[in-house]
Design a protein around this motif. Structure first.
Motif, PDB file in Angstrom:
ATOM      1  N   VAL A   1       0.842  -1.204   0.000  1.00  0.00           N
ATOM      2  CA  VAL A   1       0.000   0.000   0.000  1.00  0.00           C
ATOM      3  C   VAL A   1       0.873   1.250   0.000  1.00  0.00           C
ATOM      4  N   ASP A   2       1.923   1.242   0.838  1.00  0.00           N
ATOM      5  CA  ASP A   2       2.842   2.387   0.869  1.00  0.00           C
ATOM      6  C   ASP A   2       3.445   2.632  -0.507  1.00  0.00           C
ATOM      7  N   GLY A   3       3.837   1.545  -1.180  1.00  0.00           N
ATOM      8  CA  GLY A   3       4.442   1.670  -2.504  1.00  0.00           C
ATOM      9  C   GLY A   3       3.482   2.249  -3.522  1.00  0.00           C
ATOM     10  N   PHE A   4       2.259   1.752  -3.534  1.00  0.00           N
ATOM     11  CA  PHE A   4       1.275   2.258  -4.481  1.00  0.00           C
ATOM     12  C   PHE A   4       0.906   3.705  -4.181  1.00  0.00           C
ATOM     13  N   GLU A   5       0.799   4.042  -2.901  1.00  0.00           N
ATOM     14  CA  GLU A   5       0.467   5.418  -2.549  1.00  0.00           C
ATOM     15  C   GLU A   5       1.601   6.379  -2.917  1.00  0.00           C
ATOM     16  N   ALA A   6       2.825   5.862  -2.937  1.00  0.00           N
ATOM     17  CA  ALA A   6       3.971   6.700  -3.335  1.00  0.00           C
ATOM     18  C   ALA A   6       4.032   6.901  -4.836  1.00  0.00           C
ATOM     19  N   GLY A   7       3.279   6.092  -5.591  1.00  0.00           N
ATOM     20  CA  GLY A   7       3.252   6.270  -7.034  1.00  0.00           C
ATOM     21  C   GLY A   7       3.721   5.086  -7.840  1.00  0.00           C
ATOM     22  N   ALA A   8       3.891   3.917  -7.198  1.00  0.00           N
ATOM     23  CA  ALA A   8       4.304   2.720  -7.938  1.00  0.00           C
ATOM     24  C   ALA A   8       3.177   2.256  -8.853  1.00  0.00           C
ATOM     25  N   ASP A   9       3.559   1.616  -9.959  1.00  0.00           N
ATOM     26  CA  ASP A   9       2.575   1.083 -10.899  1.00  0.00           C
ATOM     27  C   ASP A   9       2.365  -0.417 -10.725  1.00  0.00           C
ATOM     28  N   ASP A  10       3.366  -1.096 -10.180  1.00  0.00           N
ATOM     29  CA  ASP A  10       3.234  -2.528  -9.893  1.00  0.00           C
ATOM     30  C   ASP A  10       4.265  -2.887  -8.834  1.00  0.00           C
ATOM     31  N   TYR A  11       4.134  -4.089  -8.268  1.00  0.00           N
ATOM     32  CA  TYR A  11       4.901  -4.479  -7.090  1.00  0.00           C
ATOM     33  C   TYR A  11       5.213  -5.959  -7.203  1.00  0.00           C
ATOM     34  N   LEU A  12       6.486  -6.337  -7.114  1.00  0.00           N
ATOM     35  CA  LEU A  12       6.891  -7.735  -7.224  1.00  0.00           C
ATOM     36  C   LEU A  12       7.815  -8.083  -6.067  1.00  0.00           C
ATOM     37  N   PRO A  13       7.360  -8.913  -5.116  1.00  0.00           N
ATOM     38  CA  PRO A  13       8.218  -9.271  -3.977  1.00  0.00           C
ATOM     39  C   PRO A  13       9.290 -10.273  -4.377  1.00  0.00           C
ATOM     40  N   LYS A  14      10.433 -10.195  -3.690  1.00  0.00           N
ATOM     41  CA  LYS A  14      11.512 -11.165  -3.864  1.00  0.00           C
ATOM     42  C   LYS A  14      11.284 -12.332  -2.907  1.00  0.00           C
ATOM     43  N   PRO A  15      11.749 -13.542  -3.283  1.00  0.00           N
ATOM     44  CA  PRO A  15      12.351 -13.893  -4.583  1.00  0.00           C
ATOM     45  C   PRO A  15      11.271 -13.978  -5.661  1.00  0.00           C
ATOM     46  N   PHE A  16      11.682 -13.761  -6.905  1.00  0.00           N
ATOM     47  CA  PHE A  16      10.723 -13.792  -8.002  1.00  0.00           C
ATOM     48  C   PHE A  16      11.291 -14.628  -9.148  1.00  0.00           C
ATOM     49  N   ARG A  17      10.410 -15.099  -9.980  1.00  0.00           N
ATOM     50  CA  ARG A  17      10.818 -15.832 -11.182  1.00  0.00           C
ATOM     51  C   ARG A  17      10.931 -14.842 -12.341  1.00  0.00           C
ATOM     52  N   SER A  18      11.904 -15.069 -13.191  1.00  0.00           N
ATOM     53  CA  SER A  18      12.122 -14.146 -14.305  1.00  0.00           C
ATOM     54  C   SER A  18      10.896 -14.054 -15.205  1.00  0.00           C
ATOM     55  N   GLU A  19      10.165 -15.169 -15.349  1.00  0.00           N
ATOM     56  CA  GLU A  19       8.986 -15.166 -16.200  1.00  0.00           C
ATOM     57  C   GLU A  19       7.927 -14.193 -15.672  1.00  0.00           C
ATOM     58  N   GLU A  20       7.780 -14.154 -14.334  1.00  0.00           N
ATOM     59  CA  GLU A  20       6.793 -13.236 -13.766  1.00  0.00           C
ATOM     60  C   GLU A  20       7.250 -11.793 -13.905  1.00  0.00           C
ATOM     61  N   LEU A  21       8.546 -11.543 -13.686  1.00  0.00           N
ATOM     62  CA  LEU A  21       9.060 -10.188 -13.858  1.00  0.00           C
ATOM     63  C   LEU A  21       8.798  -9.693 -15.271  1.00  0.00           C
ATOM     64  N   LEU A  22       9.127 -10.500 -16.267  1.00  0.00           N
ATOM     65  CA  LEU A  22       8.939 -10.095 -17.659  1.00  0.00           C
ATOM     66  C   LEU A  22       7.465  -9.883 -17.978  1.00  0.00           C
ATOM     67  N   ALA A  23       6.611 -10.793 -17.488  1.00  0.00           N
ATOM     68  CA  ALA A  23       5.178 -10.664 -17.759  1.00  0.00           C
ATOM     69  C   ALA A  23       4.623  -9.381 -17.132  1.00  0.00           C
ATOM     70  N   ARG A  24       5.030  -9.091 -15.895  1.00  0.00           N
ATOM     71  CA  ARG A  24       4.540  -7.888 -15.224  1.00  0.00           C
ATOM     72  C   ARG A  24       5.059  -6.620 -15.904  1.00  0.00           C
ATOM     73  N   LEU A  25       6.342  -6.648 -16.306  1.00  0.00           N
ATOM     74  CA  LEU A  25       6.912  -5.468 -16.948  1.00  0.00           C
ATOM     75  C   LEU A  25       6.239  -5.200 -18.290  1.00  0.00           C
ATOM     76  N   LYS A  26       6.025  -6.244 -19.079  1.00  0.00           N
ATOM     77  CA  LYS A  26       5.376  -6.066 -20.374  1.00  0.00           C
ATOM     78  C   LYS A  26       3.938  -5.592 -20.208  1.00  0.00           C
ATOM     79  N   ALA A  27       3.241  -6.132 -19.209  1.00  0.00           N
ATOM     80  CA  ALA A  27       1.871  -5.681 -18.956  1.00  0.00           C
ATOM     81  C   ALA A  27       1.861  -4.227 -18.512  1.00  0.00           C
ATOM     82  N   LEU A  28       2.829  -3.861 -17.692  1.00  0.00           N
ATOM     83  CA  LEU A  28       2.942  -2.479 -17.234  1.00  0.00           C
ATOM     84  C   LEU A  28       3.169  -1.536 -18.408  1.00  0.00           C
TER      85      LEU A  28
END
Length: 221
Positions: A88-115
């Protein structure tokens, strides 16, 4: 398409950078908060991948400063802190998406492309210099109003030159950014790519500064 990667963990940064570059992105990596803040204020990027735990200035403070100063570049937050309150803090600061670590590269790429699809009007997707116009959204390049076909590596190389048209790029720096390596073979590959782009456009489209490197600006030096 240029991405700013803000991550102080060298292993995560190299892993993330490699995956993004494999997908055709041009990645500029920084590891300290003050450097990330300054680059985000002045650089032109399609998106920023921002770690919250940066030294010198935390990512949340950086993001707040960007938004206050009018920086609208889409931001994907990476963090080891994954509680709902922190999100919530991140989104209120102006983030467009949020990915917690550890993450899979496939999810990072999918989220970035969707963003990038969602915020296509906010990030800068076209750039021009030296007769070239590059459209990152369509992955299309023209030279003097004529479409040209480039390989993914040639596209990434040209994106670097267009992003900073007055700068002279050392061949080994180009090799690191475009190919992720800086040996002699990579340097030779850069020379070959430059030669191919010139054949597809104009022998003078990319200038050589002997002993220094390549640039789109030919001032006769």
């Amino acid at each position: 398409m240029r991405i700013l990667l803000a991550e102080d963990d060298a292993t995560i940064a190299e892993f993330t950078r490699s995956k993004l570059e494999t997908e055709g992105f041009v990645v500029h990596h920084l590891a300290t908060g003050p450097d990330v803040w300054a680059e985000g204020e002045t650089g032109e990027y399609a998106a920023i991948v921002l770690d919250l735990g940066l030294p010198g200035m935390d990512g949340l403070s950086i993001l707040k400063r960007w938004r206050v100063s009018g920086v609208e570049t889409p931001v994907l937050i990476l963090t080891a802190r994954g509680s709902w309150m922190e999100r919530v803090d991140g989104f209120e600061a102006g983030a467009d998406d949020y990915l917690p670590k550890p993450f899979r590269s496939e999810e990072l790429l999918a989220r970035l492309k969707a963003l990038l699809r969602r915020t296509g009007g906010r990030g800068k997707t076209t750039a021009s210099a030296g007769g070239f116009v590059i459209d990152d959204a369509a992955r299309r390049v023209t030279y003097e109003n004529r479409p040209i076909e480039l390989t993914p590596l040639e596209y990434r190389l040209l994106s670097m030159l267009i992003a900073e048209p007055k700068r002279v790029f050392d061949p080994l720096e180009i090799a690191r950014q475009v190919q992720g390596r800086d040996d002699d073979a990579a340097k030779n590959a850069v020379e070959a790519m430059i030669a191919r782009i010139r054949r597809k456009t104009n022998p003078l489209a990319i200038a050589t500064r002997r002993g220094f490197g390549y640039t789109l600006t030919d001032d006769g030096a």
